[in-house]
Motif scaffolding. Structure first.
Motif, PDB file in Angstrom:
ATOM      1  N   ALA A 223      50.013  27.964  30.377  1.00  0.00           N
ATOM      2  CA  ALA A 223      49.527  26.717  29.788  1.00  0.00           C
ATOM      3  C   ALA A 223      49.816  26.771  28.298  1.00  0.00           C
ATOM      4  CB  ALA A 223      48.024  26.543  30.044  1.00  0.00           C
ATOM      5  N   ALA A 224      50.266  25.649  27.758  1.00  0.00           N
ATOM      6  CA  ALA A 224      50.551  25.563  26.324  1.00  0.00           C
ATOM      7  C   ALA A 224      50.512  24.108  25.899  1.00  0.00           C
ATOM      8  CB  ALA A 224      51.927  26.166  25.997  1.00  0.00           C
ATOM      9  N   ALA A 225      49.970  23.859  24.714  1.00  0.00           N
ATOM     10  CA  ALA A 225      49.939  22.504  24.164  1.00  0.00           C
ATOM     11  C   ALA A 225      49.696  22.593  22.670  1.00  0.00           C
ATOM     12  CB  ALA A 225      48.849  21.660  24.832  1.00  0.00           C
ATOM     13  N   ILE A 226      50.133  21.582  21.955  1.00  0.00           N
ATOM     14  CA  ILE A 226      49.891  21.490  20.525  1.00  0.00           C
ATOM     15  C   ILE A 226      48.570  20.756  20.304  1.00  0.00           C
ATOM     16  CG2 ILE A 226      50.750  20.617  18.325  1.00  0.00           C
ATOM     17  CD1 ILE A 226      52.450  22.876  19.521  1.00  0.00           C
ATOM     18  N   ASN A 227      47.680  21.369  19.529  1.00  0.00           N
ATOM     19  CA  ASN A 227      46.412  20.741  19.196  1.00  0.00           C
ATOM     20  C   ASN A 227      46.696  19.606  18.203  1.00  0.00           C
ATOM     21  OD1 ASN A 227      43.893  20.015  18.122  1.00  0.00           O
ATOM     22  ND2 ASN A 227      43.082  22.084  18.347  1.00  0.00           N
ATOM     23  N   PRO A 228      46.438  18.353  18.578  1.00  0.00           N
ATOM     24  CA  PRO A 228      46.780  17.246  17.676  1.00  0.00           C
ATOM     25  C   PRO A 228      45.959  17.235  16.395  1.00  0.00           C
ATOM     26  CG  PRO A 228      45.523  16.453  19.560  1.00  0.00           C
ATOM     27  CD  PRO A 228      45.863  17.883  19.844  1.00  0.00           C
ATOM     28  N   ALA A 229      44.804  17.906  16.406  1.00  0.00           N
ATOM     29  CA  ALA A 229      43.964  17.927  15.213  1.00  0.00           C
ATOM     30  C   ALA A 229      44.509  18.858  14.147  1.00  0.00           C
ATOM     31  CB  ALA A 229      42.539  18.336  15.579  1.00  0.00           C
ATOM     32  N   VAL A 248      45.187  31.074  20.142  1.00  0.00           N
ATOM     33  CA  VAL A 248      45.912  30.224  19.189  1.00  0.00           C
ATOM     34  C   VAL A 248      46.926  31.140  18.504  1.00  0.00           C
ATOM     35  CG1 VAL A 248      45.725  28.641  17.237  1.00  0.00           C
ATOM     36  CG2 VAL A 248      43.837  28.819  18.879  1.00  0.00           C
ATOM     37  N   PRO A 249      48.125  31.279  19.076  1.00  0.00           N
ATOM     38  CA  PRO A 249      49.067  32.297  18.597  1.00  0.00           C
ATOM     39  C   PRO A 249      49.555  32.016  17.177  1.00  0.00           C
ATOM     40  CG  PRO A 249      49.684  31.490  20.777  1.00  0.00           C
ATOM     41  CD  PRO A 249      48.655  30.557  20.239  1.00  0.00           C
ATOM     42  N   MET A 296      47.448  22.610  30.690  1.00  0.00           N
ATOM     43  CA  MET A 296      46.390  22.237  29.748  1.00  0.00           C
ATOM     44  C   MET A 296      46.822  20.993  28.991  1.00  0.00           C
ATOM     45  SD  MET A 296      46.986  25.190  26.836  1.00  0.00           S
ATOM     46  CE  MET A 296      45.918  24.518  25.561  1.00  0.00           C
ATOM     47  N   ALA A 297      45.817  20.289  28.485  1.00  0.00           N
ATOM     48  CA  ALA A 297      46.088  19.105  27.670  1.00  0.00           C
ATOM     49  C   ALA A 297      44.898  18.862  26.755  1.00  0.00           C
ATOM     50  CB  ALA A 297      46.328  17.882  28.544  1.00  0.00           C
ATOM     51  N   PHE A 298      45.178  18.464  25.523  1.00  0.00           N
ATOM     52  CA  PHE A 298      44.137  18.000  24.617  1.00  0.00           C
ATOM     53  C   PHE A 298      43.938  16.511  24.886  1.00  0.00           C
ATOM     54  CE2 PHE A 298      45.618  21.795  22.472  1.00  0.00           C
ATOM     55  CZ  PHE A 298      44.436  22.367  22.035  1.00  0.00           C
ATOM     56  N   TYR A 299      42.696  16.109  25.108  1.00  0.00           N
ATOM     57  CA  TYR A 299      42.444  14.710  25.433  1.00  0.00           C
ATOM     58  C   TYR A 299      42.200  13.915  24.162  1.00  0.00           C
ATOM     59  CZ  TYR A 299      41.016  10.457  27.624  1.00  0.00           C
ATOM     60  OH  TYR A 299      40.963   9.144  27.996  1.00  0.00           O
ATOM     61  N   THR A 300      42.996  12.854  23.969  1.00  0.00           N
ATOM     62  CA  THR A 300      42.914  12.051  22.753  1.00  0.00           C
ATOM     63  C   THR A 300      42.545  10.597  23.027  1.00  0.00           C
ATOM     64  OG1 THR A 300      45.283  11.529  22.851  1.00  0.00           O
ATOM     65  CG2 THR A 300      44.644  13.498  21.612  1.00  0.00           C
TER      66      THR A 300
END
Length: 373
Positions: A223-229, A248-249, A296-300
């Motif tokens: 799982a990998a995603a960019i945190n939009p915040a 958070v690498p 995974m996903a950040f929900y916006t």
């Protein structure tokens, strides 16, 4: 604090779910089947017009229409090593897709004598007369070295705000190789979209280290995603028997596997030296027992009251969707959703309509849409 030792680290990082928080009632949501008949779908990407690209692990890529009907397999997909966890894996659109129609696929690639490793290809998606094909294929990355076995390919793709591409790579069950900088097993790598090495990569000028490496000491990040915040990469990786981690690498950092871990071997024996060691990073969160996280996903969006800014993670073994509430880079609460579905959740995406979409890892795999009531 990130390197606190022993019991203190365990107390700081202990998953809130283990404190006895009850699972959310799935009755609060309506789960709709958008598409079915997919063989172990692995990844989902939305096209600008709302259609979906879905990979199937045996080696097929399909365009799924807005009516939910899967099209014929896209032609020109590279040959994959479809064994164990291997096959056609992640798919991502180029940030400039609207103009260039470029997509990226990660997959298990066969080598000589039964060996295999993760590879990434870039290609142009061409649609003509109702048929789709991949053209101008270019392999932009190959994991080094190829190894035996069909597990731990990692293989998620994430584009950073600066246009660089992160690729997560499992250690192919070669544990000690995750600590070796002369190979790309158990690493997160960072490359340009054409496969070249960015000038500011942390190991670019270090003798004996592969310049694509961004971070190391990982087990199997699926799982990998960019945190939009923050614009930072976040990953979730499989532990062994316990020890699934959210990380958070950061550039050049060592995330410990297999020297430190919160898990144990499947035999029950200890792995490595303990749970913390100077010079090795702590996860910001972990699960013990394991949930087997994937996707995974950040929900916006605004479709679900209270979800905005949450991190959503799929679970294979525990067959659920996990919502993690965040305070910056701290995870402050965990909510377990859709536990009555009894489906292995392989991928999680936010759709352009603001709803959450899931892929189920089954022989008759599905695209599901989760709607709030």
């Amino acid at each position: 604090m990130r390197r606190a030792l022993g019991l203190l680290a365990a107390l700081v990082l202990a998953p809130l779910s283990m404190a006895g928080l009850p699972p959310t009632e799935s009755a609060a949501y309506t789960v709709e089947t958008i598409a079915s008949g997919l063989e172990h779908p692995w990844s989902l990407a939305f096209l600008p017009d709302g259609r979906m690209l879905v990979t199937e692990r045996p080696g097929r890529l399909r365009v799924i229409g807005r009516d939910g009907k899967p099209g014929a397999p896209v032609t020109g997909v590279p040959e994959v090593y479809a064994s164990g966890q291997g096959g056609l894996l992640d798919v991502a659109l180029d940030p400039g897709f609207a103009g260039n129609r470029l997509i990226y696929l990660s997959y298990a690639e066969a080598g000589d004598n039964g060996l295999a490793g993760t590879a990434v290809v870039r290609a142009r998606l061409v649609e003509r007369d109702g048929k789709a094909s991949l053209q101008q294929l270019k392999v932009i990355f190959r994991q080094q070295p190829k190894t035996p076995g069909g597990n731990h390919f990692g293989s998620r793709l994430a584009f950073a705000p600066d246009g660089k591409l992160f690729v997560t790579l499992g250690e192919r069950q070669q544990r000690d190789h995750a600590q070796k900088l002369e190979m790309t097993l158990g690493k997160v790598i960072r490359i340009a979209p054409d496969g070249s090495v960015p000038a500011d990569n942390p190991f670019r000028t270090r003798q004996g280290a592969l310049p694509q490496i961004w971070s190391y000491g990982h087990r199997n990040p699926q799982a990998a995603a960019i945190n939009p915040a923050s614009g930072k990469l976040w990953i979730v990786e499989h532990g062994a028997r316990g020890g699934d981690e959210v990380n958070v690498p950061l550039a050049g950092r060592n995330y410990g596997w297999p020297v430190i871990t919160y898990g144990r071997d499947y035999t029950g024996f200890k792995i490595g030296e303990g749970t913390a060691k100077p010079g090795m990073e702590q996860p910001i969160y972990y699960w013990d027992p394991s949930i087997a996280p994937s996707g995974m996903a950040f929900y916006t969006g605004n479709r679900y009251p209270g979800w905005r800014g949450s991190l959503l993670v799929g679970a294979l073994k525990d067959q659920m969707l996990v919502r993690l509430s965040l305070d910056g880079e701290r995870i402050v609460a965990e909510e377990r959703l859709l536990t009555d579905l009894k489906q292995r959740i392989r991928d999680v995406r936010q759709g352009p309509d603001g709803w959450v979409y899931l892929l189920t890892d089954e022989d008759d795999g599905k695209v599901l849409r989760v709607r709030g009531r």
